[in-house]
Design a protein around this motif. Sequence first.
Motif, mmCIF file in Angstrom:
data_model
loop_
_atom_site.group_PDB
_atom_site.id
_atom_site.type_symbol
_atom_site.label_atom_id
_atom_site.label_comp_id
_atom_site.label_asym_id
_atom_site.label_seq_id
_atom_site.Cartn_x
_atom_site.Cartn_y
_atom_site.Cartn_z
ATOM 1 N N ASN A 176 0.810 -1.220 0.000
ATOM 2 C CA ASN A 176 0.000 0.000 0.000
ATOM 3 C C ASN A 176 0.842 1.268 0.000
ATOM 4 N N TYR A 177 2.103 1.183 0.443
ATOM 5 C CA TYR A 177 2.984 2.345 0.325
ATOM 6 C C TYR A 177 3.176 2.709 -1.151
ATOM 7 N N LEU A 178 3.245 1.683 -2.017
ATOM 8 C CA LEU A 178 3.372 1.940 -3.455
ATOM 9 C C LEU A 178 2.141 2.664 -3.979
ATOM 10 N N LYS A 179 0.969 2.303 -3.473
ATOM 11 C CA LYS A 179 -0.263 2.994 -3.865
ATOM 12 C C LYS A 179 -0.248 4.450 -3.398
ATOM 13 N N PHE A 180 0.200 4.676 -2.173
ATOM 14 C CA PHE A 180 0.281 6.050 -1.665
ATOM 15 C C PHE A 180 1.210 6.886 -2.544
ATOM 16 N N SER B 276 10.305 0.836 -13.441
ATOM 17 C CA SER B 276 10.964 0.146 -12.332
ATOM 18 C C SER B 276 10.713 0.899 -11.037
ATOM 19 N N SER B 277 10.796 0.155 -9.951
ATOM 20 C CA SER B 277 10.569 0.758 -8.635
ATOM 21 C C SER B 277 11.516 0.132 -7.621
ATOM 22 N N GLU B 278 11.789 0.934 -6.613
ATOM 23 C CA GLU B 278 12.648 0.491 -5.517
ATOM 24 C C GLU B 278 12.064 1.103 -4.256
ATOM 25 N N ARG C 281 12.428 10.209 -13.367
ATOM 26 C CA ARG C 281 12.745 9.458 -12.157
ATOM 27 C C ARG C 281 12.283 10.296 -10.974
ATOM 28 N N PHE C 282 11.477 9.673 -10.121
ATOM 29 C CA PHE C 282 10.978 10.320 -8.913
ATOM 30 C C PHE C 282 11.672 9.733 -7.699
ATOM 31 N N ARG C 283 11.990 10.577 -6.733
ATOM 32 C CA ARG C 283 12.375 10.143 -5.397
ATOM 33 C C ARG C 283 11.162 10.442 -4.521
ATOM 34 N N GLN C 284 10.753 9.467 -3.742
ATOM 35 C CA GLN C 284 9.557 9.661 -2.918
ATOM 36 C C GLN C 284 9.797 9.182 -1.497
ATOM 37 N N GLN C 285 9.115 9.856 -0.580
ATOM 38 C CA GLN C 285 9.152 9.474 0.829
ATOM 39 C C GLN C 285 7.744 9.494 1.392
ATOM 40 N N VAL C 286 7.504 8.588 2.308
ATOM 41 C CA VAL C 286 6.259 8.577 3.081
ATOM 42 C C VAL C 286 6.656 8.860 4.517
ATOM 43 N N CYS D 149 8.797 5.083 4.756
ATOM 44 C CA CYS D 149 9.166 4.376 3.538
ATOM 45 C C CYS D 149 9.741 5.383 2.559
ATOM 46 N N GLU D 150 10.709 4.950 1.745
ATOM 47 C CA GLU D 150 11.245 5.805 0.694
ATOM 48 C C GLU D 150 11.523 4.948 -0.522
ATOM 49 N N GLY D 151 11.528 5.598 -1.678
ATOM 50 C CA GLY D 151 11.785 4.839 -2.884
ATOM 51 C C GLY D 151 12.074 5.721 -4.077
ATOM 52 N N GLN D 152 12.435 5.053 -5.166
ATOM 53 C CA GLN D 152 12.631 5.723 -6.448
ATOM 54 C C GLN D 152 11.841 4.965 -7.494
ATOM 55 N N PHE D 153 11.290 5.733 -8.445
ATOM 56 C CA PHE D 153 10.444 5.171 -9.482
ATOM 57 C C PHE D 153 10.832 5.766 -10.820
ATOM 58 N N LEU D 154 11.119 4.904 -11.784
ATOM 59 C CA LEU D 154 11.346 5.347 -13.151
ATOM 60 C C LEU D 154 10.019 5.200 -13.877
#
Length: 150
Positions: free
Chosen positions: A31-35, A65-67, A95-100, A110-115
């Motif tokens: 669900n973090y990916l959905k957020f 891709s996602s991380e 490319r996004f850098r994201q944090q929850v 949670c944190e991640g990067q998404f292409l």
Amino acid sequence: MRAQNELESFAHRCRVYYEDTDAGGIVYYVNYLKFMERARTERLRDLGFAQSALAGENLLFVVHSSEARYHAPARLDDELLVSAEVIELNRASLRFRQQVRRATDDALLCEGQFLVACVRADSLKPRAFPEALRAAFAGLSGAGTSKAGD
């Protein structure tokens, strides 16, 4: 081009609902990916672009891709702040850098990067960003040139 982050940061506010949690009242990891997806969509909307209108222009965004890294749990009723920062802009991808983060204590959950690739809706083949969209994203990520081959 690498992002410069010259503009004000962006964060989407959301709340953890019962449907987001597992039996223990903790947010289920996917669900973090959905957020984060919602935050990217709201970032586009904040820039003046609705995904429904872009689809009418034969343009879709797809995650290539996602991380994600998980640091601490969110729980039922937590208010979350979900960032969506553009860190790289290419001809047909972002490319996004994201944090929850939890709003009450700013704890990183949670944190991640998404292409995210820009594709034609009819063929799902890569396409260049329309100039208006490119300019909006370039304003977020500063001036520069695209990477070759993207």
